[in-house]
Design a protein around this motif. Structure first.
Motif, PDB file in Angstrom:
ATOM      1  N   ASN A 133       0.811  -1.213   0.000  1.00 31.92           N
ATOM      2  CA  ASN A 133       0.000   0.000   0.000  1.00 31.92           C
ATOM      3  C   ASN A 133       0.851   1.273   0.000  1.00 31.92           C
ATOM      4  O   ASN A 133       2.076   1.232   0.137  1.00 31.92           O
ATOM      5  CB  ASN A 133      -1.024  -0.008   1.139  1.00 31.92           C
ATOM      6  CG  ASN A 133      -0.413   0.157   2.514  1.00 31.92           C
ATOM      7  OD1 ASN A 133       0.698   0.643   2.686  1.00 31.92           O
ATOM      8  ND2 ASN A 133      -1.157  -0.250   3.523  1.00 31.92           N
ATOM      9  N   ALA A 134       0.199   2.418  -0.145  1.00 34.44           N
ATOM     10  CA  ALA A 134       0.884   3.708  -0.226  1.00 34.44           C
ATOM     11  C   ALA A 134       1.537   4.098   1.095  1.00 34.44           C
ATOM     12  O   ALA A 134       2.422   4.946   1.117  1.00 34.44           O
ATOM     13  CB  ALA A 134      -0.102   4.789  -0.668  1.00 34.44           C
ATOM     14  N   SER A 135       1.139   3.473   2.191  1.00 34.00           N
ATOM     15  CA  SER A 135       1.744   3.751   3.496  1.00 34.00           C
ATOM     16  C   SER A 135       3.007   2.930   3.715  1.00 34.00           C
ATOM     17  O   SER A 135       3.622   3.020   4.778  1.00 34.00           O
ATOM     18  CB  SER A 135       0.745   3.458   4.619  1.00 34.00           C
ATOM     19  OG  SER A 135      -0.391   4.271   4.483  1.00 34.00           O
ATOM     20  N   GLY A 136       3.380   2.101   2.747  1.00 31.27           N
ATOM     21  CA  GLY A 136       4.598   1.315   2.872  1.00 31.27           C
ATOM     22  C   GLY A 136       4.436   0.041   3.671  1.00 31.27           C
ATOM     23  O   GLY A 136       5.394  -0.456   4.260  1.00 31.27           O
ATOM     24  N   VAL A 137       3.236  -0.507   3.686  1.00 31.22           N
ATOM     25  CA  VAL A 137       2.974  -1.772   4.381  1.00 31.22           C
ATOM     26  C   VAL A 137       2.674  -2.843   3.333  1.00 31.22           C
ATOM     27  O   VAL A 137       1.913  -2.605   2.402  1.00 31.22           O
ATOM     28  CB  VAL A 137       1.790  -1.638   5.366  1.00 31.22           C
ATOM     29  CG1 VAL A 137       1.453  -2.976   6.001  1.00 31.22           C
ATOM     30  CG2 VAL A 137       2.095  -0.592   6.427  1.00 31.22           C
ATOM     31  N   ILE A 138       3.292  -3.997   3.512  1.00 29.24           N
ATOM     32  CA  ILE A 138       3.056  -5.126   2.618  1.00 29.24           C
ATOM     33  C   ILE A 138       2.242  -6.164   3.378  1.00 29.24           C
ATOM     34  O   ILE A 138       2.557  -6.504   4.522  1.00 29.24           O
ATOM     35  CB  ILE A 138       4.383  -5.731   2.133  1.00 29.24           C
ATOM     36  CG1 ILE A 138       5.127  -4.707   1.271  1.00 29.24           C
ATOM     37  CG2 ILE A 138       4.136  -7.027   1.352  1.00 29.24           C
ATOM     38  CD1 ILE A 138       6.510  -5.138   0.859  1.00 29.24           C
ATOM     39  N   ILE A 139       1.202  -6.660   2.722  1.00 25.74           N
ATOM     40  CA  ILE A 139       0.359  -7.717   3.288  1.00 25.74           C
ATOM     41  C   ILE A 139       0.505  -8.933   2.389  1.00 25.74           C
ATOM     42  O   ILE A 139       0.478  -8.809   1.157  1.00 25.74           O
ATOM     43  CB  ILE A 139      -1.113  -7.269   3.361  1.00 25.74           C
ATOM     44  CG1 ILE A 139      -1.228  -6.075   4.307  1.00 25.74           C
ATOM     45  CG2 ILE A 139      -2.013  -8.412   3.805  1.00 25.74           C
ATOM     46  CD1 ILE A 139      -2.592  -5.438   4.326  1.00 25.74           C
TER      47      ILE A 139
END
Length: 185
Positions: free
Chosen positions: A149-155
């Motif tokens: 995501n744009a917040s720099g979190v990978i799921i």
């Protein structure tokens, strides 16, 4: 009947009718001057990606968020990520992605995340610089994708569970889901 009232009544009616006509005309003018915006329709895009001889599609296909390149796994002796430009129609391998599965794009379309072995890795498209984000939980070693995501979190999935980790690195944390369902994204 009072003659003053009789004379003023038709005038009052004409003023009311003129006002109503002005309001109707202004409303019609406003509606027509706004114009109608036709429903947005995305252009039809047809993809024709040519693979080199003896190269075949492998796991994963991801269109970048900006819609210009596509990342795909291509298999010869081992899977590797290749990038296809929709602007130039060129397809090229990304060195450092040998043995990788499940490409997925960063929100800014500058990096691709992928899994190779027991590691979650990113690669910079422009420089080809690859790194390690984290070691994967054992059930994620056959992971075929993720979301960045744009917040720099990978799921990413691992077996029947989902994990999250910062794109800058760290330890993957399980995402708790009430009732054991799929987490909301």
């Amino acid at each position: 009947r009072n003659p003053a009232i009789a004379r003023s009544s038709p005038r009052w009616v004409w003023v009311a009718l003129a006002s109503a006509a002005a309001i109707v005309a202004a409303t019609i003018w406003w509606a027509l001057s706004r114009g109608t915006v036709p429903p947005s329709s995305a252009p039809l895009v047809e993809l024709g990606v040519r693979f080199p001889d003896n190269h075949f599609p492998a796991f994963g296909l991801a269109v970048s968020p900006d819609g210009r390149p596509i990342a795909t796994g291509i298999f010869t002796n081992a899977p590797q990520i290749w990038v296809h430009s929709l602007e130039s129609s060129q397809t090229r391998p990304l060195a450092g992605t040998e043995g990788s599965l499940g490409p997925f794009w960063s929100a800014d379309s500058t990096r691709i995340g992928f899994v190779t072995g027991s590691k979650l890795r990113p690669i910079e498209i422009a420089s080809g610089s690859a790194a390690v984000i984290c070691d994967l939980p054992p059930a994620a070693e056959r992971n075929v994708g993720g979301a960045w995501n744009a917040s720099g979190v990978i799921i990413f999935p691992a077996g029947s569970q989902f994990f999250k980790v910062a794109a800058t690195g760290g330890v993957p944390a399980p995402i708790p889901v009430a009732g054991g369902g799929v987490p909301p994204f």
